[in-house]
Design a protein around this motif. Sequence first.
Motif, short mmCIF file in Angstrom:
data_model
loop_
_atom_site.label_atom_id
_atom_site.label_comp_id
_atom_site.label_asym_id
_atom_site.label_seq_id
_atom_site.Cartn_x
_atom_site.Cartn_y
_atom_site.Cartn_z
N LEU A 1 3.71 9.78 13.73
CA LEU A 1 3.54 8.40 13.18
C LEU A 1 3.64 8.60 11.58
CD1 LEU A 1 0.87 6.29 14.96
CD2 LEU A 1 3.15 5.78 15.05
N PRO A 2 4.67 7.79 10.86
CA PRO A 2 4.42 7.88 9.32
C PRO A 2 3.37 7.00 8.87
CG PRO A 2 6.26 6.64 10.01
CD PRO A 2 5.75 7.10 11.31
N LEU A 3 2.70 7.54 7.94
CA LEU A 3 1.77 6.69 7.07
C LEU A 3 2.10 6.10 5.85
CD1 LEU A 3 -1.47 5.77 7.99
CD2 LEU A 3 -2.00 7.70 6.45
N ALA A 4 2.64 5.15 5.72
CA ALA A 4 3.33 4.42 4.47
C ALA A 4 2.23 4.44 3.46
CB ALA A 4 4.17 3.03 4.65
N ASN A 5 2.43 4.41 2.25
CA ASN A 5 1.50 4.17 1.28
C ASN A 5 1.75 2.84 0.57
OD1 ASN A 5 0.27 4.14 -1.37
ND2 ASN A 5 0.48 6.39 -1.87
N PRO A 6 0.77 1.90 0.57
CA PRO A 6 1.27 0.54 -0.08
C PRO A 6 1.39 0.85 -1.53
CG PRO A 6 -1.03 1.01 1.17
CD PRO A 6 -0.68 2.21 0.84
N ALA A 7 2.01 -0.43 -1.89
CA ALA A 7 2.33 -0.48 -3.55
C ALA A 7 1.11 -0.43 -4.23
CB ALA A 7 3.04 -1.77 -3.66
N GLY A 8 1.17 0.17 -5.43
CA GLY A 8 0.17 0.51 -6.37
C GLY A 8 -0.87 1.63 -6.30
N VAL A 9 -1.73 1.82 -7.09
CA VAL A 9 -2.66 2.81 -7.09
C VAL A 9 -4.12 2.33 -7.13
CG1 VAL A 9 -3.66 4.94 -7.87
CG2 VAL A 9 -1.30 4.54 -7.76
N PRO A 10 -5.05 2.54 -6.39
CA PRO A 10 -6.28 1.92 -6.55
C PRO A 10 -7.10 2.59 -7.59
CG PRO A 10 -6.43 3.15 -4.69
CD PRO A 10 -5.01 3.27 -4.93
N ALA A 11 -7.81 1.88 -8.20
CA ALA A 11 -8.71 2.41 -9.35
C ALA A 11 -9.73 3.65 -8.76
CB ALA A 11 -9.73 1.42 -9.88
N GLU A 12 -9.97 4.55 -9.81
CA GLU A 12 -10.71 5.72 -9.39
C GLU A 12 -12.27 5.12 -8.59
OE1 GLU A 12 -11.20 8.75 -12.03
OE2 GLU A 12 -9.24 8.75 -12.86
N ASN A 13 -12.80 6.15 -7.82
CA ASN A 13 -13.77 5.74 -7.01
C ASN A 13 -14.44 6.78 -6.62
OD1 ASN A 13 -15.75 4.59 -5.42
ND2 ASN A 13 -14.52 3.54 -4.06
N THR A 14 -15.62 6.96 -7.20
CA THR A 14 -16.58 8.28 -6.60
C THR A 14 -17.59 7.66 -5.98
OG1 THR A 14 -17.75 8.31 -8.76
CG2 THR A 14 -15.79 9.74 -8.42
N GLN A 15 -17.74 6.55 -5.59
CA GLN A 15 -18.81 5.93 -4.95
C GLN A 15 -18.79 5.46 -3.60
OE1 GLN A 15 -21.87 6.21 -6.52
NE2 GLN A 15 -20.78 7.14 -8.11
N TYR A 16 -17.37 5.74 -2.90
CA TYR A 16 -17.17 5.20 -1.68
C TYR A 16 -18.23 5.73 -0.44
CZ TYR A 16 -14.47 3.81 2.45
OH TYR A 16 -14.03 3.55 3.82
N PRO A 17 -18.69 4.98 0.41
CA PRO A 17 -18.41 3.60 0.53
C PRO A 17 -19.06 2.82 -0.17
CG PRO A 17 -19.70 4.48 2.45
CD PRO A 17 -19.53 5.65 1.33
N GLY A 18 -19.99 3.06 -0.98
CA GLY A 18 -21.00 2.10 -1.59
C GLY A 18 -20.01 1.06 -2.52
N ASN A 19 -18.99 1.90 -3.18
CA ASN A 19 -17.85 0.85 -3.63
C ASN A 19 -16.68 1.03 -2.86
OD1 ASN A 19 -15.60 0.04 -5.10
ND2 ASN A 19 -16.20 1.34 -6.88
N PRO A 20 -16.20 -0.27 -2.18
CA PRO A 20 -15.33 -0.09 -1.21
C PRO A 20 -13.71 0.16 -1.69
CG PRO A 20 -16.09 -2.36 -1.41
CD PRO A 20 -16.99 -1.64 -2.47
N VAL A 21 -13.62 -0.04 -3.01
CA VAL A 21 -12.07 0.08 -3.64
C VAL A 21 -11.41 1.34 -2.88
CG1 VAL A 21 -10.91 0.30 -5.63
CG2 VAL A 21 -12.82 -1.14 -5.57
N ALA A 22 -10.43 0.95 -2.09
CA ALA A 22 -9.60 2.07 -1.56
C ALA A 22 -8.23 1.45 -1.00
CB ALA A 22 -10.42 2.76 -0.52
N GLU A 23 -7.34 2.25 -0.40
CA GLU A 23 -6.09 1.72 0.36
C GLU A 23 -6.35 1.91 1.69
OE1 GLU A 23 -2.50 2.57 -2.69
OE2 GLU A 23 -3.35 4.21 -1.61
N SER A 24 -6.31 0.72 2.36
CA SER A 24 -6.36 0.51 4.04
C SER A 24 -4.94 0.68 4.62
CB SER A 24 -7.18 -0.45 4.42
OG SER A 24 -8.45 -0.21 3.93
N MET A 25 -4.95 1.59 5.73
CA MET A 25 -3.64 1.67 6.53
C MET A 25 -3.87 1.89 8.01
SD MET A 25 -3.18 3.30 3.46
CE MET A 25 -4.13 4.67 3.71
N PRO A 26 -3.60 0.64 8.68
CA PRO A 26 -3.64 0.51 10.06
C PRO A 26 -2.76 1.39 10.98
CG PRO A 26 -2.60 -1.49 9.36
CD PRO A 26 -2.94 -0.67 8.13
N PHE A 27 -3.25 1.78 12.22
CA PHE A 27 -2.11 2.76 12.93
C PHE A 27 -2.63 2.63 14.45
CE2 PHE A 27 -5.01 6.08 11.28
CZ PHE A 27 -5.21 6.81 12.74
#
Length: 831
Positions: free
Chosen positions: A662-688
């Motif tokens: 299955l291909p996993l497509a990269n959504p448009a844009g780049v999320p901000a830097e985040n070293t605190q995941y999952p405390g900070n939820p900023v990320a890209e989500s791709m369902p499959f």
Amino acid sequence: MGPRRRSPVALRTAIALGASGLVIFGVTVPSATAADNVMRADGSAGRACYESVQSRRAAGIDQREMTSTVDGLIQARLAPRDGAEGDWDLAVFDKATGKVVAASAALRSRELAESFVKKDQQLIVQACRYSGSARTVTVGVDFLALTPQGTPTGVAEQAQRAEVVRVETPERTDKSKLLALGLDVTEKGDETGIEVVLADDADRKTLRDSGLRSTVINPDLSKTSREDAARDREYAATTQASGLPSGRTSYRHLYEYEFELKELARKNPKLVKAFTLPNPSVEGRDVLGVEIATDVANIADGKPVNFTMGVHHAREWPASEHAIEWAYELVNGYQKDPAIKSLVGKTRNIVVPIVNPDGFSISREAEPKGDFSRFDYEMKRKNCQAADSPPQFRTGVCKANPAGRERGTDPNRNYATFWGGNGASPNWNSDTFRGAGPFSEPETRNIRELVSKRQVTNLITLHTYGNLILRPPGVADTRAPLDEPVLKALGDKMASRNGYRSIPSWGLYDTTGTTEDWSFWSTGGLGYTFEINTAGFHPPFQNAVVAEYTGTAPAAGAGKGGNRAAFLDMLGSAADPAQHATLIGSAPRGYQLKLHKTFQTPTSPVLQPDGSTKPPIYVTDTLDSTYSSTGGRFAWSVNPSTRPYVAGRYGREPQGPPQATLPLANPAGVPAENTQYPGNPVAESMPFTIKGLPEVDNGRFDVVVEWASTDTDWDLYVYNAAGELVTSSAAGGTKSERATLFDPPPGNYTAVMVNYDQVDPANPDDWGNGRIEFAPPIPPTYGTKEAYTLTCTNRIGRLVGIADVFADRGQTVDVGEVCTNSARATKDRRR
Ligand code: 0X9
Ligand code: ZN
């Protein structure tokens, strides 16, 4: 861990050798005569020697008064005299307060009572005749001067803070990297991280330099240790009786375990037998156990053996508490609970609460220091083996020696199976030192000899901590055994009682040379490690013992039955013929049937300190067990004849093709830097979506992503439809991530990409080529079948029958009239 501090000095004083070779007391005894090292009593004492100072004229008592010549240690020993063994016990009291200073209460008259004393302290050494015909016994007392534990003799050193941190290990390679650092890694962890003790600044630097990420869980372990000790005193002072089978309210001392085991036997002579294991510990202590069964003396009655043990690791006090409470449970239950009585009637139960008495005694008698430094004896883990240390560290007794708690071999890395491989150290001062060779230690040889002479169908070895039920294998590169479904089902069932996580041992991190990896792969007996509680190695008794055992808050098993119920499930498994194998047939009364097997198993290729390996060592195991016929038909519960090591490996035949990539497509844009995941939820989500039967059969999937620079760091997490993390990949210094899930259930999933670090955030290095790859399941592999040699000897010991017997798990094999048919025959799969 390397040597870090200067050593304390141990001096022997007031030494004189008696005829027996024991040290007798010197200057402190007025009018010393040759007879002063002989204790004498005509009757039996009838109570615990350590309970109180008795009148010197009381039945079964003899005493000596003396004054400590040192600030340091007293070692009082008893030894049998004139060939009469008997059972004498020993206790040393402070004369002023009447408080017990040291004691010993093993089953014979070989006692070692050891603890700390002050110079000029007035002492009473009391010997008590417990049972047996020996009227006299030899006593020896030795004083060892010590500088205070851990006080550096050189430059004043700042006491260092010990802490617990959680180290993030999203990748298996991170776990290996962490283990290679030689830090004190606990069993509390999950797929993506694990708790580690940092004893000092050197450990903190080691972790920092590794680049692994961590967060503080407990910033000051010493404080916790002191607070826990205070809470334990408070609980014991304010509680009449706990909900435990014994009612106990505080952690026992070694001598209390010893005395209580033999009291259980004395009060229940038909049901309980106390015994001494074959090898004394390194420091010469007897190792004790109890056997519990209807008509306990008849050990050759053919019943399956359920074996529970604790304290391979010195500091893990709840382990031995749970084991001895289980012994009480069986004894009480036999009298009051018909269900337990019925289960006990179908089984033999062996309990060895303390496999490592030297280590336990040290940890239990130490001050609650809790800083994990070299001289923090409270946190000692290993045994007292000094033979492998450099010469300057071999001096001194184990309670006070220049290597402190670093002396010794890890008994849970010393068993032969996979010995010398990953997850054990070749270095003498490591907390996971594997020892000079497989089974080099008396503690592991004791368990080996016991398990090799019985049909131990079920085994639990108790540890702290992490809320885990672990099953073999302990190393990832050993595929699961054919018995995996059986092991998993029982582990999961027990976990439903205590609320622990049921997983294969390697799931947390690799270990080699552990108890059940030897017992299971060599005998087929179902074996598990329990890691009790999540708070620490010996947190407050009320939580780690009472609540965990009885299944009350705050334990994870609250309302589910707790470890009590889990142990009962294990007993139920032992009593269930479907879980092991059974030989049936007939034999004349008084004839002995014997099952014999001998085989060689390789250890791992032996890892060397320089990272190279030497060829594996082949270790010979011999299994010999006996059934004594009572005449007529018999049923003998045994382990499968083929040892799991050669039986094959678990797997699954593909029922269809794997899913297409299955291909996993990269959504448009780049999320901000985040070293605190999952405390900070900023990320890209791709369902499959993962498909299943009948269309496809996936043995595994891999989510893969790539980017351009090793200086960029993207992390990958995969969740199922319930929002549970099922796999992740978060390496540093790579240009890709790969997250794997075996046997993925069909359904909807979400891949989450976290932008952990960009070299140049203005010019982001985005991920691409995302895909989900699928592979078919790996089919099982089948190995060779092995037989037991069954022999029958008649009442005068003559061999009258012999047969090869093949028996699989769950099978009942009819061996017929093996004693009256002397021709060698193969008995196989006949129901
Ligand atoms: O390391 C051990 O011996 C056991 N853990 S403890 O913290 N009590 O010392 C666990 C042995 C098996 N565990 C794994 N393979 N992870
Ligand atoms: Zn342990």
